[in-house]
Design an enzyme around this catalytic site. Structure first.
Site, PDB file in Angstrom:
ATOM      1  N   ASP A   9       0.859  -1.178   0.000  1.00  0.00           N
ATOM      2  CA  ASP A   9       0.000   0.000   0.000  1.00  0.00           C
ATOM      3  C   ASP A   9       0.903   1.238   0.000  1.00  0.00           C
ATOM      4  O   ASP A   9       2.038   1.187   0.495  1.00  0.00           O
ATOM      5  CB  ASP A   9      -0.887  -0.026   1.247  1.00  0.00           C
ATOM      6  CG  ASP A   9      -1.693   1.239   1.420  1.00  0.00           C
ATOM      7  OD1 ASP A   9      -2.517   1.543   0.547  1.00  0.00           O
ATOM      8  OD2 ASP A   9      -1.466   1.939   2.427  1.00  0.00           O
ATOM      9  N   THR A  13       1.407   3.964   4.292  1.00  0.00           N
ATOM     10  CA  THR A  13       2.313   2.835   4.516  1.00  0.00           C
ATOM     11  C   THR A  13       3.729   3.179   4.069  1.00  0.00           C
ATOM     12  O   THR A  13       4.677   3.080   4.851  1.00  0.00           O
ATOM     13  CB  THR A  13       1.806   1.589   3.767  1.00  0.00           C
ATOM     14  OG1 THR A  13       0.477   1.282   4.213  1.00  0.00           O
ATOM     15  CG2 THR A  13       2.721   0.394   4.028  1.00  0.00           C
ATOM     16  N   ARG A  40      -7.725  13.219   6.192  1.00  0.00           N
ATOM     17  CA  ARG A  40      -7.381  11.842   5.845  1.00  0.00           C
ATOM     18  C   ARG A  40      -8.563  10.904   6.115  1.00  0.00           C
ATOM     19  O   ARG A  40      -8.904  10.056   5.289  1.00  0.00           O
ATOM     20  CB  ARG A  40      -6.151  11.407   6.654  1.00  0.00           C
ATOM     21  CG  ARG A  40      -5.810   9.922   6.579  1.00  0.00           C
ATOM     22  CD  ARG A  40      -5.428   9.482   5.182  1.00  0.00           C
ATOM     23  NE  ARG A  40      -4.894   8.116   5.203  1.00  0.00           N
ATOM     24  CZ  ARG A  40      -4.740   7.356   4.140  1.00  0.00           C
ATOM     25  NH1 ARG A  40      -5.076   7.801   2.941  1.00  0.00           N
ATOM     26  NH2 ARG A  40      -4.238   6.143   4.233  1.00  0.00           N
ATOM     27  N   SER A 117      -2.246   0.503  -4.953  1.00  0.00           N
ATOM     28  CA  SER A 117      -2.811   1.710  -4.355  1.00  0.00           C
ATOM     29  C   SER A 117      -4.200   2.072  -4.853  1.00  0.00           C
ATOM     30  O   SER A 117      -4.584   1.758  -5.984  1.00  0.00           O
ATOM     31  CB  SER A 117      -1.863   2.883  -4.632  1.00  0.00           C
ATOM     32  OG  SER A 117      -2.352   4.082  -4.096  1.00  0.00           O
ATOM     33  N   ASN A 118      -4.929   2.803  -3.998  1.00  0.00           N
ATOM     34  CA  ASN A 118      -6.165   3.463  -4.400  1.00  0.00           C
ATOM     35  C   ASN A 118      -5.885   4.614  -5.363  1.00  0.00           C
ATOM     36  O   ASN A 118      -6.781   5.066  -6.076  1.00  0.00           O
ATOM     37  CB  ASN A 118      -6.906   4.013  -3.180  1.00  0.00           C
ATOM     38  CG  ASN A 118      -7.855   3.002  -2.551  1.00  0.00           C
ATOM     39  OD1 ASN A 118      -8.252   2.026  -3.170  1.00  0.00           O
ATOM     40  ND2 ASN A 118      -8.220   3.244  -1.301  1.00  0.00           N
ATOM     41  N   LYS A 150     -10.261  -0.276  -2.646  1.00  0.00           N
ATOM     42  CA  LYS A 150     -10.058  -1.158  -1.497  1.00  0.00           C
ATOM     43  C   LYS A 150     -11.103  -0.810  -0.448  1.00  0.00           C
ATOM     44  O   LYS A 150     -11.444   0.357  -0.297  1.00  0.00           O
ATOM     45  CB  LYS A 150      -8.663  -0.940  -0.883  1.00  0.00           C
ATOM     46  CG  LYS A 150      -7.487  -1.221  -1.793  1.00  0.00           C
ATOM     47  CD  LYS A 150      -6.206  -0.844  -1.044  1.00  0.00           C
ATOM     48  CE  LYS A 150      -4.967  -1.082  -1.877  1.00  0.00           C
ATOM     49  NZ  LYS A 150      -3.740  -0.706  -1.128  1.00  0.00           N
ATOM     50  N   SER A 174       0.415  -3.246   4.532  1.00  0.00           N
ATOM     51  CA  SER A 174      -0.329  -1.999   4.713  1.00  0.00           C
ATOM     52  C   SER A 174      -0.360  -1.563   6.166  1.00  0.00           C
ATOM     53  O   SER A 174      -0.350  -2.399   7.080  1.00  0.00           O
ATOM     54  CB  SER A 174      -1.766  -2.177   4.206  1.00  0.00           C
ATOM     55  OG  SER A 174      -2.504  -0.974   4.333  1.00  0.00           O
ATOM     56  N   ASN A 176      -2.952   0.260   7.010  1.00  0.00           N
ATOM     57  CA  ASN A 176      -4.382   0.500   7.151  1.00  0.00           C
ATOM     58  C   ASN A 176      -5.108  -0.801   7.480  1.00  0.00           C
ATOM     59  O   ASN A 176      -5.175  -1.707   6.637  1.00  0.00           O
ATOM     60  CB  ASN A 176      -4.946   1.081   5.851  1.00  0.00           C
ATOM     61  CG  ASN A 176      -4.316   2.414   5.501  1.00  0.00           C
ATOM     62  OD1 ASN A 176      -4.414   3.370   6.269  1.00  0.00           O
ATOM     63  ND2 ASN A 176      -3.630   2.469   4.365  1.00  0.00           N
ATOM     64  N   PHE A 178      -8.193  -1.665   7.481  1.00  0.00           N
ATOM     65  CA  PHE A 178      -9.247  -2.046   6.540  1.00  0.00           C
ATOM     66  C   PHE A 178      -8.669  -2.754   5.323  1.00  0.00           C
ATOM     67  O   PHE A 178      -9.282  -3.664   4.752  1.00  0.00           O
ATOM     68  CB  PHE A 178     -10.084  -0.825   6.111  1.00  0.00           C
ATOM     69  CG  PHE A 178      -9.401   0.091   5.137  1.00  0.00           C
ATOM     70  CD1 PHE A 178      -9.442  -0.153   3.782  1.00  0.00           C
ATOM     71  CD2 PHE A 178      -8.704   1.206   5.592  1.00  0.00           C
ATOM     72  CE1 PHE A 178      -8.804   0.689   2.871  1.00  0.00           C
ATOM     73  CE2 PHE A 178      -8.069   2.059   4.691  1.00  0.00           C
ATOM     74  CZ  PHE A 178      -8.112   1.798   3.335  1.00  0.00           C
ATOM     75  N   ASP A 179      -7.465  -2.359   4.925  1.00  0.00           N
ATOM     76  CA  ASP A 179      -6.793  -2.956   3.774  1.00  0.00           C
ATOM     77  C   ASP A 179      -6.304  -4.366   4.123  1.00  0.00           C
ATOM     78  O   ASP A 179      -6.453  -5.307   3.340  1.00  0.00           O
ATOM     79  CB  ASP A 179      -5.617  -2.061   3.382  1.00  0.00           C
ATOM     80  CG  ASP A 179      -5.096  -2.312   1.979  1.00  0.00           C
ATOM     81  OD1 ASP A 179      -5.712  -3.084   1.230  1.00  0.00           O
ATOM     82  OD2 ASP A 179      -4.056  -1.710   1.636  1.00  0.00           O
TER      83      ASP A 179
END
Length: 223
Positions: A9, A13, A40, A117-118, A150, A174, A176, A178-179
């Site tokens: 990520d 990250t 964010r 990545s997003n 994601k 990551s 994150n 959630f990821d």
């Protein structure tokens, strides 16, 4: 013989999204950190909401919309010029200090590393290039290629399709939660980079395969 793929990520990250605080401090002083965190949080919320609605727009648009919301919510009264400068700063955010050395270790060990990545490919390529990290990656894989965000399972499936890798050989790296949860739900391995000692992991009953405080620690585990 199968080869392990590490998919990193990017935002939060590899790249410090709070690196925008210096620019915010010029306009907002001591309110900069709170503004950065709210921005964010809203950026991610907007990507989740758009994903659920099937109303995809590039991540940069979510970022700008989140900036507009945060300015209104906190009553900071930023000018259009200030908002434009903040968005430009988002394109040259700094890498965390451990990243370059860790990626160098992975590269030296012959590990396949991709940025995942997003963000759009163009945005991520520019961000990694200005941070001096681009050459460490074999490829950039963006959700923009399938117009999802994601943690949609289709995103992790797309990663595997692009890398022609099996789930058991594919790792999501990551910071994150959630990821990480999304990758584990899709059958991938996942490492959580817990960059803050205060950061909790979601109480969903599942855990990352590996938890580390930085990427140097990860390179000792997976390098």
């Amino acid at each position: 013989m199968s080869k392990r793929v590490l998919a990193f990520d990017v935002y939060g990250t590899l790249i410090d999204t709070h690196g925008v605080i210096a620019e915010l401090e010029t306009a907002l002083g001591e309110r900069a950190a709170a503004f950065s965190q709210r921005w964010r949080d809203k950026q991610l919320e907007y990507s989740f909401r758009r994903g659920l609605m099937g109303a995809y727009t590039p991540f940069s648009a979510c970022t700008r919309e989140a900036l507009e919301f945060t300015d209104r919510a906190l009553g900071t009264g930023l000018s259009e010029g200030q908002k434009d400068r903040l968005m430009a700063t988002y394109g040259r955010l700094p890498a965390f200090p451990d990243v370059a050395e860790a990626l160098q270790r992975f590269s030296g060990a012959g590990v396949t590393c991709v940025a995942f990545s997003n963000g759009t490919r163009e945005a991520v390529d520019g961000l990694l290039s200005q941070a001096g990290l681009r050459d460490y990656f074999d490829d950039i894989i963006s959700v923009d290629e399938i117009k999802r965000f994601k943690p949609d399972p289709a995103v992790y499936s797309h990663l595997r399709d692009r890398m022609e890798s099996e789930a058991q050989d594919t790792w999501l790296i990551s910071s994150n939660p959630f990821d990480v949860i999304g990758a584990r739900h899709a059958g991938l391995h996942a490492a959580w980079v817990r960059r803050s000692a205060e950061a909790p992991f979601d109480a969903w009953g599942g855990e990352p395969d590996v938890t580390v405080t930085d990427l140097l620690a990860l390179s000792e585990r997976l390098g």
